[in-house]
Design a protein around this motif. Structure first.
Motif, PDB file in Angstrom:
ATOM      1  N   ALA A  75       0.834  -1.208   0.000  1.00 44.66           N
ATOM      2  CA  ALA A  75       0.000   0.000   0.000  1.00 44.66           C
ATOM      3  C   ALA A  75       0.868   1.258   0.000  1.00 44.66           C
ATOM      4  O   ALA A  75       0.654   2.179  -0.790  1.00 44.66           O
ATOM      5  N   LEU A  76       1.867   1.281   0.877  1.00 45.74           N
ATOM      6  CA  LEU A  76       2.715   2.469   1.003  1.00 45.74           C
ATOM      7  C   LEU A  76       3.636   2.643  -0.192  1.00 45.74           C
ATOM      8  O   LEU A  76       4.014   3.767  -0.526  1.00 45.74           O
ATOM      9  N   SER A  77       4.007   1.551  -0.844  1.00 46.83           N
ATOM     10  CA  SER A  77       4.970   1.696  -1.935  1.00 46.83           C
ATOM     11  C   SER A  77       4.325   2.268  -3.192  1.00 46.83           C
ATOM     12  O   SER A  77       4.886   3.150  -3.821  1.00 46.83           O
ATOM     13  N   ASP A  78       3.136   1.782  -3.570  1.00 48.55           N
ATOM     14  CA  ASP A  78       2.586   2.354  -4.806  1.00 48.55           C
ATOM     15  C   ASP A  78       1.078   2.564  -4.780  1.00 48.55           C
ATOM     16  O   ASP A  78       0.446   2.712  -5.820  1.00 48.55           O
ATOM     17  N   GLY A  79       0.502   2.590  -3.585  1.00 45.34           N
ATOM     18  CA  GLY A  79      -0.934   2.855  -3.493  1.00 45.34           C
ATOM     19  C   GLY A  79      -1.216   4.300  -3.111  1.00 45.34           C
ATOM     20  O   GLY A  79      -0.312   5.077  -2.830  1.00 45.34           O
ATOM     21  N   ILE A  80      -2.492   4.640  -3.145  1.00 44.10           N
ATOM     22  CA  ILE A  80      -2.969   5.904  -2.569  1.00 44.10           C
ATOM     23  C   ILE A  80      -3.645   5.471  -1.275  1.00 44.10           C
ATOM     24  O   ILE A  80      -4.597   4.690  -1.306  1.00 44.10           O
ATOM     25  N   CYS A  81      -3.129   5.918  -0.150  1.00 48.78           N
ATOM     26  CA  CYS A  81      -3.617   5.404   1.139  1.00 48.78           C
ATOM     27  C   CYS A  81      -4.485   6.411   1.878  1.00 48.78           C
ATOM     28  O   CYS A  81      -4.114   7.577   2.023  1.00 48.78           O
ATOM     29  N   LEU A  82      -5.623   5.917   2.355  1.00 50.34           N
ATOM     30  CA  LEU A  82      -6.508   6.692   3.231  1.00 50.34           C
ATOM     31  C   LEU A  82      -6.559   5.900   4.533  1.00 50.34           C
ATOM     32  O   LEU A  82      -6.989   4.744   4.528  1.00 50.34           O
ATOM     33  N   ILE A  83      -6.125   6.486   5.625  1.00 51.47           N
ATOM     34  CA  ILE A  83      -5.963   5.710   6.853  1.00 51.47           C
ATOM     35  C   ILE A  83      -6.761   6.325   7.998  1.00 51.47           C
ATOM     36  O   ILE A  83      -6.438   7.429   8.473  1.00 51.47           O
ATOM     37  N   GLU A  84      -7.822   5.616   8.406  1.00 47.43           N
ATOM     38  CA  GLU A  84      -8.576   6.048   9.596  1.00 47.43           C
ATOM     39  C   GLU A  84      -7.876   5.490  10.835  1.00 47.43           C
ATOM     40  O   GLU A  84      -7.334   4.402  10.798  1.00 47.43           O
ATOM     41  N   TRP A  85      -7.928   6.203  11.915  1.00 48.26           N
ATOM     42  CA  TRP A  85      -7.247   5.857  13.167  1.00 48.26           C
ATOM     43  C   TRP A  85      -5.754   5.579  12.937  1.00 48.26           C
ATOM     44  O   TRP A  85      -5.217   4.554  13.355  1.00 48.26           O
ATOM     45  N   PRO A  86      -5.052   6.522  12.281  1.00 50.08           N
ATOM     46  CA  PRO A  86      -3.626   6.325  11.989  1.00 50.08           C
ATOM     47  C   PRO A  86      -2.778   6.251  13.254  1.00 50.08           C
ATOM     48  O   PRO A  86      -1.671   5.712  13.234  1.00 50.08           O
ATOM     49  N   GLU A  87      -3.319   6.776  14.356  1.00 50.41           N
ATOM     50  CA  GLU A  87      -2.571   6.758  15.632  1.00 50.41           C
ATOM     51  C   GLU A  87      -2.166   5.343  16.015  1.00 50.41           C
ATOM     52  O   GLU A  87      -1.155   5.136  16.680  1.00 50.41           O
ATOM     53  N   ARG A  88      -2.959   4.363  15.588  1.00 56.93           N
ATOM     54  CA  ARG A  88      -2.682   2.965  15.934  1.00 56.93           C
ATOM     55  C   ARG A  88      -1.369   2.462  15.321  1.00 56.93           C
ATOM     56  O   ARG A  88      -0.821   1.466  15.773  1.00 56.93           O
TER      57      ARG A  88
END
Ligand SMILES: Nc1ncnc2c1ncn2[C@@H]1O[C@H](COP(=O)(O)OP(=O)(O)OP(=O)(O)O)[C@@H](O)[C@H]1O
Ligand SMILES: [Mg+2]
Length: 146
Positions: free
Chosen positions: A104-117
């Motif tokens: 996901a981080l290498s070539d995706g577009i990421c939307l992250i809910e609760w990123p604090e985790r």
């Protein structure tokens, strides 16, 4: 038109539709490698934001469920694959590696809910989007630069 700037940007969303439109404008400028951490309390509008973002690229009729139990959901779009994470139920930060984090981080577009985790596993170019609800139902949106 919304233009992503290098400084912090603020906006006001009086309705869910306005929040959705704002997210859609951001989606049309996104590219693989972009990471958006969606912050806000329970019910702030993180999933609504993600839904607006995803629908802007895939189509208004697509179902965008909250990935609360699946933790992640992917969507193929003309701009690249969107990875929609909801990390609320994550017990250990390292568990993200079992749900496609590196890809996901290498070539995706990421939307992250609760990123604090997974805070310490987020790269430095993560952009934080804070959604603050007001008593009258409106939302304040702040996007910090990477
Ligand atoms: N101005 C607004 N912008 C966004 N959502 C709004 C607005 N006004 C009301 N709402 C409502 O607030 C709720 C937002 O829910 P949503 O699931 O998006 O929150 P969330 O931040 O993802 O919560 P969770 O932490 O449980 O994942 C929806 O029911 C939506 O209809
Ligand atoms: Mg949500």
């Amino acid at each position: 038109m919304l233009v992503i700037k290098s400084k912090s940007m603020e906006s006001y969303a009086p309705t869910e539709n306005a929040l959705s439109d704002y997210a859609g404008a951001l989606a049309h400028q996104s590219q693989p490698g972009d990471i958006f951490a969606l912050q806000g309390t329970l019910g702030a509008g993180k999933t609504s934001f993600a839904r607006g973002f995803i629908r802007a690229l895939v189509g208004a009729n697509i179902d965008v469920p909250s990935p609360t139990y699946t933790l992640v959901q992917t969507y193929d779009t003309p701009r690249g694959t969107i990875w929609h994470f909801d990390l609320y139920r994550l017990t250990r930060a390292e568990d993200v590696f079992e749900i496609g984090w590196e890809e996901a981080l290498s070539d995706g577009i990421c939307l992250i809910e609760w990123p604090e985790r997974a805070d310490r596993l987020l790269p430095p170019h993560t952009r934080y989007i804070r959604i603050t609800p007001h008593e009258n139902g409106t939302r304040h949106i702040q996007i910090d630069p990477a």
